[in-house]
Structures are given as C-alpha cells and as structure tokens.
Design an enzyme around this catalytic site. Structure first.
Site, PDB file in Angstrom:
ATOM      1  N   CYS A   1     -10.712  -0.120   7.935  1.00 42.94           N
ATOM      2  CA  CYS A   1     -10.352   1.244   8.344  1.00 42.94           C
ATOM      3  C   CYS A   1     -11.046   2.301   7.490  1.00 42.94           C
ATOM      4  O   CYS A   1     -11.373   3.379   7.980  1.00 42.94           O
ATOM      5  CB  CYS A   1      -8.841   1.433   8.296  1.00 42.94           C
ATOM      6  SG  CYS A   1      -8.092   1.028   6.721  1.00 42.94           S
TER       7      CYS A   1
ATOM      8  N   GLU B   1       0.821  -1.216   0.000  1.00 38.59           N
ATOM      9  CA  GLU B   1       0.000   0.000   0.000  1.00 38.59           C
ATOM     10  C   GLU B   1       0.852   1.262   0.000  1.00 38.59           C
ATOM     11  O   GLU B   1       0.572   2.206   0.718  1.00 38.59           O
ATOM     12  CB  GLU B   1      -0.943  -0.023   1.213  1.00 38.59           C
ATOM     13  CG  GLU B   1      -1.728  -1.317   1.329  1.00 38.59           C
ATOM     14  CD  GLU B   1      -2.480  -1.460   2.650  1.00 38.59           C
ATOM     15  OE1 GLU B   1      -2.416  -0.524   3.464  1.00 38.59           O
ATOM     16  OE2 GLU B   1      -3.119  -2.490   2.850  1.00 38.59           O
TER      17      GLU B   1
END
Length: 640
Positions: free
Chosen positions: A411, A315
């Site tokens: 998240c 990421e």
C-alpha cells in the site's frame, strides 16, 4: 463554517530547488518502476500479481486469486498517481497504458457494479459478508479516488463511469432502509472516495452515503462483533481473533471519541472524512470531535518526524506518550493520512498549526518512504535502527534496515507516489477573496477569484534558506486577502515590500495582508538548527535530545559517526554548525561536538569499571535521506 479549497493542480507549476527532484522522480522512475512491480517484472521483489487478478476476474485467463484480500488497491493508487502526473505533464504512452488497465478493470466489473477481484474469483456468494476484514469498501474508495484524479488529469469519463456504477451499488446496499446492510467499512477509505465522487459528479447521494458510514460507526451493537458471531465466519487475518473494536475506531460513536485509537491508517482516513463532512453538513459537533482527536494525536501520540502508530503489532496507537523509537511502526500511509487530515482542518479553521504538522510529515516520514532513486521503499519508519537486531520472529521483525524493492502488501509505495504527484494541493488554500500560502515551495500559479485570474509566483530556496518572495499580480479592484503561514519554528518573522517593513496582522499562525494592488513581498525568518527534547513523559527519550532545523528532523548514520551510535553523547552547549551537504541535492548537514564512550575489546557484559570517553565531532543528515548510502545504524534521539 467556511471552508477554503485547494487550488486546481492544473493551475500550479512547481519548479523548486528542493521538491522538484522528488516530483520529477515520480514520472521518470517511480511510476514506471511500480508498473514493472505490478507486472511481476522486478527481479528479487515480492510478486504482486495485481493485474493478473483482474485478468482472471475478467475471464481473460484462468487461475486463482493471489495476494492480500485488498490487492486491487495497488493498481488503484498507481492509477491515481498517473492521473496526477498527467495533470502536470501529458504522456501519451502512459495514458494509453492506463486506459488499457481501466478497460481491464471495467471487464472485471460485475453487471450490478460490484468490483473486487478476490470475491469475484474466489467467493462470489460471500461478498459483503465480512466487512471487518474483507476490505471491499476500502478497495472501492481507492478506485473512486483514482477515477477522480484520472478524470481531472485527462478529462476521460470511462473510469468515472465504472466507479459510479460501483458507488451506486454501495448506496443501494448500505443504509438504514429495509433490506439494506446496516454496516460500515472495516478499513475506512470509501468515505473519502465518495466525497470526492460527489464533488466531481454533483450526486448528493454519494455525500449522504459517506455521512451514513460515519454516523453509523460505533453506534449500538458493534457490527464487526456481530459478523464474527456467525458460526460460518472465517478470519482473513488470524490476529483479529478476540477482536477489539477500538482497532477499527468502532468502539464508540465518533462524536464521543477523544483519543486516537487503533490502526493508524484507518484512523486518519476516517478523520479526514469526518472533517470534510463536518463542513459539508455544517456539523459543529463533528468538527469539535475532529479537533479533540487532532489534539490528542499530535500532542501525545505523534513522533517528532510526523510518524504515527507506536505498535508494530496491529500497526496501531497505544497510549499517550508511548513513543518507542526502535520498534515503532510509523507507517508511510499513516503519515499521508495525517497530512490529508491536517490539510482539511486547515481549510476549515484557517489555523496554521495544522499545516505545521502537514509540513513536518511531508519533509520527514513521507519523504523517507522512498529512496532517492525511486526504486525502493520503506513501509515502516523507525527513529532508531540497529540492523543486526531487526530479525524475523522478534519484536522488531517489522523494521527493515534497508528500503525494500516491493511488498506483499504494497500500500505504501503507490501511496507515496500519488502524494508526491499531487504535492501542489498542499501549497495554497483559497476562497472567493483570500489566498493562503501554506508551504514554501517555488511555483507559478493562477488562482481564480470570482471572475478574475490572479497570478502568484513564489520563489524560495527553502528549507536551505529561510526566505521567500511572493509576487502577486492582477489583483481585483475589490482587493484580495493574502495569508502567509508563520511556521511554529520561525523566529523574527518579517514581511517587507521594496525594502520597507510591512505591518501585518498575525492571526492563527498566518501573517495577513489586505492587498488592493499588485505587489512583490519578501518574507524572511530565522530557523536555526536547535536541540529539541521530548515531554518527560516520553520514557523512550528521557535524557535525550534531537537535532531539528526548520521542518526537518535530523538523524545520525553509522557511515558518518561509526558503529554503536548509542555510545555517543552530544554536548548541547556546543554550537551547531550548518554545513552545505556534499550529498542529497545541496541540503544542509549539521555538525556539533560530543563524546563517545570508549569500548574495550574484551569488556565483560557487566562491570564496575568507570566509563572512558573521547571527544568527537557528530554529523547529522536530514532524516528523510537516511539509508541512501547503504546499510548501517541510524538514530534520531541522542544522549545528552
């Protein structure tokens, strides 16, 4: 260094043709839906068991910890969204539900203030032993942010008391004194939480603790590599074997970093704290580092949509101009972090260029992260999707062609909720004598300038129409400075009062007026749809263009243009027609001319046969609304 502030959300009432439907969705659908998800009552969704973990940690039931090591943050961000929602509109049932969750969190908290259900349930003796991957400080930061928002929304101090007890433990545990741990968080976030806690409580030690975490990072022997050298160290995440410190921005002291490296969310959360601390300690060197990192991030490593993070593996950022469209990551949380960073930089520097990027992220990647019904979400935000190729165990397995009901690591959904619920914080920034208008969102606001309560009313149909009216009342005798952002896409920008053009000073991306009396001002500019190309170093976009109108990036969908969007070529000399959309709440859709490569049913894989084309009309919709009409291909960049 003089920092402007956001306006208190209690003083802002948003009634906007574009944004209100999204903000109201938070109250009506998103918060209730996410509550159901965290109670594992959404059929077909990945289980959360977040609240179950707290019940087990509190001793209310038996069981083992479930989920990611940072599962606690799901409920923290949900509570933060609730806090912001309660500022906007009181809801006794929602408040009672939140109070019950807060009491549950309090029961799980240990006597010394420690609060992390994974370690409480599974490994009490190992707390603080894996700062790189354990996320204890990350959880603490989100709890602090949530407690501040809930206090601001309700005036209740119970949650603040819980997180202050946890913050006091952190202050005792980490630092340079004898017996303290000389480490820092693997996932930055606690720094933001501590700074917010300082502003609410006035406790200077919280600000100093945030500064310690920033100053210590990347200095001397890398703390995470030192942790991993312990024979008893165990990875939570196997992919962290052969750990690269740049992943957590700990490869160099922060003041020496010049490029945006590593995990994009970690980076932008850290940059946000750096900007805050640069002001609080009047640290010009730290501010210069922020400006250097911003310039690299925005000018060489950011997508047109305000997405950041090129690699689905870890990421993370990669290298300058590496911006692939079909397997990028562009996590929703990362664009939220970018908006937070940009807001702080705008407040400190009074430069409109930062809010240009904030606006871009809000209108595109962040808004794309949630469906129009509020019940499904994107974690990853690509700029090109071919659904059949998004297969597990391939380079695109992280790309989902449909929004998901929930995630094992969830998240993004509550992060989007808290951002939309607190959108008002981005509209203005103020100091004792100035009001700056950053975003064009209809609202009525009261702004306290010293002992005077100035009224400001902004009315607009932006981005559908490129005009706004600002009425300012109760101007103090000594006057007030009014700054109105001049967007980077605006042409023929003009300010008038009672039909007469007002001469303004244009400085750092704002039109500045000095007012000594109440007034009503009309602002207009042109922002026609246009074709945009990339820097030629962006190899993924060579020979391609994108359609942009104002802050909105547009995309093609299969439902409008047929399958195999890559077979389309757009005529950049054709007129772009702006048409009121029948869908998506009255937005504008774009149409232009182009060609489609004709496909033969039995064409060989490779051939010397010339291509044949047919003339077609190409239709584009705002990127933020893609995938609301079912599964299909999507593309932002088009062949010329």
């Amino acid at each position: 260094m003089n920092k402007m502030q956001a306006v208190n959300l209690k003083d802002i009432q948003i009634q906007d043709p574009f944004w209100s439907k999204h903000i109201e969705l938070v109250d009506k659908e998103i918060i209730p839906y996410q509550w159901e998800a965290m109670n594992d009552r959404v059929p077909g969704a990945e289980p959360s068991r977040c609240l179950e973990n707290f019940k087990i940690a509190a001793g209310l039931k038996s069981g083992v910890f479930y989920g990611a090591v940072f599962q606690d943050t799901d409920i923290a961000k949900w509570l933060e969204a609730v806090g912001f929602s309660l500022i906007n509109k009181r809801d006794e049932d929602l408040e009672q539900r939140a109070d019950e969750v807060i009491e549950l969190i309090g029961k799980a908290q240990q006597d010394d203030g420690y609060l992390d259900t994974y370690y409480i349930i599974q490994a009490k003796e190992k707390r603080w032993s894996n700062l790189c991957e354990g996320h204890e400080l990350y959880i603490a930061g989100h709890m602090m942010e949530a407690a501040v928002a809930y206090y601001q929304g309700t005036g209740k101090k119970r949650f603040l008391e819980i997180v202050c007890k946890n913050a006091d433990l952190i202050c005792r545990t980490f630092g340079t004194s004898e017996g303290q741990i000389k480490g820092y968080p693997g996932h930055q976030e606690v720094e933001i939480g501590l700074i917010k806690l300082y502003h609410v409580t006035g406790e200077r030690k919280y600000l100093d603790q945030a500064k310690y975490f920033i100053d210590a990072r990347g200095v001397g022997e890398n703390y995470f590599l030192k942790e991993m050298s312990d024979p008893d160290f165990q990875h939570f995440f196997p992919e962290f074997a052969n750990y690269d410190p740049s992943y957590s921005q700990s490869h160099l002291p922060l003041r020496e970093q010049t490029t945006a490296e590593g995990h994009a969310v970690r980076a932008t959360y850290m940059y946000t704290a750096m900007a805050e601390l640069a002001y609080e300690y009047q640290d010009e060197e730290l501010l210069n580092a922020c400006q250097t990192l911003w310039d690299n991030l925005v000018n060489k490593r950011m997508y047109l949509t305000g997405g950041i993070g090129s690699s689905g593996i870890l990421e993370r950022f990669t290298v300058d101009y590496d911006l692939p469209n079909d397997y990028c990551y562009c996590e929703s949380c990362a664009s939220i972090g970018l908006a937070m960073f940009g807001q702080r930089m705008a407040q400190i520097t009074r430069e409109g260029k930062y809010m240009d990027v904030v606006e871009r992220a809000l209108y595109n990647t962040i808004l794309a992260g949630v469906a129009l019904d509020g019940k499904s979400f994107f974690y990853v935000n690509p700029l090109e999707v071919w659904p059949d190729s998004c297969k597990e165990r391939t380079s695109k397995e992280h790309v989902k062609p449909m929004r998901q009901k929930w995630f094992g690591v969830a998240c993004c959904p509550p992060n989007i909720a808290r951002t939309l619920a607190s959108l008002g914080q981005y509209i203005y920034c103020v100091d004792s004598e100035s009001i700056y208008v950053n975003l064009f969102i209809s609202n009525k606001t009261k702004i306290r300038l010293e002992n005077k309560e100035v009224g400001i009313e902004l009315n607009t149909r932006f981005p559908k129409e490129n005009s706004l009216q600002i009425a300012i009342s109760n101007v103090p005798v000594k006057g007030v400075n009014l700054g109105i952002r001049i967007p980077d896409y605006a042409q023929d920008y003009q300010v008038t009062e009672e039909g007469k053009v007002v001469e303004v000073c244009k400085e750092k991306g704002y039109a500045l007026l000095n007012l000594n009396a109440d007034g009503v001002f009309d602002i207009s500019f042109k922002a026609p749809a246009r074709f945009i190309r990339s820097n030629v170093k962006v190899r993924a976009n060579t020979g391609k263009v994108a359609l942009v109108r104002g802050p909105q990036v547009y995309c093609l969908e299969e439902v409008d243009n047929g399958a195999n969007l890559s077979a389309l070529k757009v005529d950049t000399d054709s007129q772009i027609e702006e048409v009121p959309a029948r869908e998506f709440g009255g937005s504008i859709e774009l149409r232009c001319r182009g060609k489609r490569i004709l496909e033969e049913a039995e064409e060989p894989l490779y051939t010397t046969k010339p291509l044949q084309y047919k003339e077609v009309e190409i239709k584009a919709i705002p990127y933020s609304y893609w995938n609301n009409r079912g599964l299909g291909e999507m593309s932002v960049w088009l062949r010329r």
